[in-house]
Design an enzyme around this catalytic site. Sequence first.
Site, PDB file in Angstrom:
ATOM      1  N   SER A  53       0.803  -1.226   0.000  1.00  0.00           N
ATOM      2  CA  SER A  53       0.000   0.000   0.000  1.00  0.00           C
ATOM      3  C   SER A  53       0.835   1.275   0.000  1.00  0.00           C
ATOM      4  O   SER A  53       0.317   2.341  -0.301  1.00  0.00           O
ATOM      5  CB  SER A  53      -0.951   0.015   1.197  1.00  0.00           C
ATOM      6  OG  SER A  53      -0.224   0.088   2.406  1.00  0.00           O
ATOM      7  N   HIS A  92       1.241   4.222   6.716  1.00  0.00           N
ATOM      8  CA  HIS A  92       0.604   5.097   5.734  1.00  0.00           C
ATOM      9  C   HIS A  92       1.021   6.541   5.955  1.00  0.00           C
ATOM     10  O   HIS A  92       1.545   6.893   7.012  1.00  0.00           O
ATOM     11  CB  HIS A  92      -0.916   4.971   5.793  1.00  0.00           C
ATOM     12  CG  HIS A  92      -1.420   3.732   5.109  1.00  0.00           C
ATOM     13  ND1 HIS A  92      -2.731   3.349   5.142  1.00  0.00           N
ATOM     14  CD2 HIS A  92      -0.787   2.788   4.367  1.00  0.00           C
ATOM     15  CE1 HIS A  92      -2.881   2.220   4.455  1.00  0.00           C
ATOM     16  NE2 HIS A  92      -1.707   1.862   3.985  1.00  0.00           N
ATOM     17  N   ASP A 134      -7.938   6.144   4.775  1.00  0.00           N
ATOM     18  CA  ASP A 134      -7.990   4.964   5.648  1.00  0.00           C
ATOM     19  C   ASP A 134      -9.206   4.874   6.563  1.00  0.00           C
ATOM     20  O   ASP A 134      -9.222   4.016   7.444  1.00  0.00           O
ATOM     21  CB  ASP A 134      -6.735   4.920   6.528  1.00  0.00           C
ATOM     22  CG  ASP A 134      -5.482   4.630   5.736  1.00  0.00           C
ATOM     23  OD1 ASP A 134      -5.602   4.240   4.562  1.00  0.00           O
ATOM     24  OD2 ASP A 134      -4.395   4.793   6.300  1.00  0.00           O
TER      25      ASP A 134
END
Length: 192
Positions: A53, A92, A134
């Site tokens: 990701s 992230h 997210d």
Amino acid sequence: MLSFLSSNLSNTRQSIAQVLNFALVLSTAFMLWKGLSVVTASSSPIVVVLSGSMEPAFQRGDLLFLWNRSPRAEVGEIVVYNVKGKDIPIVHRVVRTFPEVEGKKEKTVKEVTVSTPTPPNMLLTKGDNNLADDTELYARGQEFLHRKEDIVGSVRGYMPMVGYVTIMLSEHPWLKSVLLGIMGLMVILQRE
């Protein structure tokens, strides 16, 4: 008779020495890990990227070094967080920050003055390789991450592909058993 006792005593001493050496190695590794945790202020100062990701910034299997001493996270910073109720670290990028909100139902925002200490910030994250943010990954009812509660640390460095061994061991449990067996045999058969 005396030679039999001395050889058994020697074997016993050697076995105890091997066990103590193994315990020393384990305790040293544990102390290094805990020391690193204290210095970085992170419960997990080193993590492995488990998915794609964050490509192209980080590949699956990269080893990340974290730092958690900053009071705030800024937009663009790459953070590692844990979702409430799950123990899987997610890597992230912060795409948005919010000021601390008081009384969400009343929709009032706390006024920040110069004399007021910096309020803890709330974050919205997204993987570089993902299309959406997210919010779907967060715990049910959670719309953002709290810097102090949810963030494990901010990425300060990495080593490419070093953590792939960890991924292989978790994906193939038999490999973990084989490696532990080999390590155990090496400890038992080691002669000084």
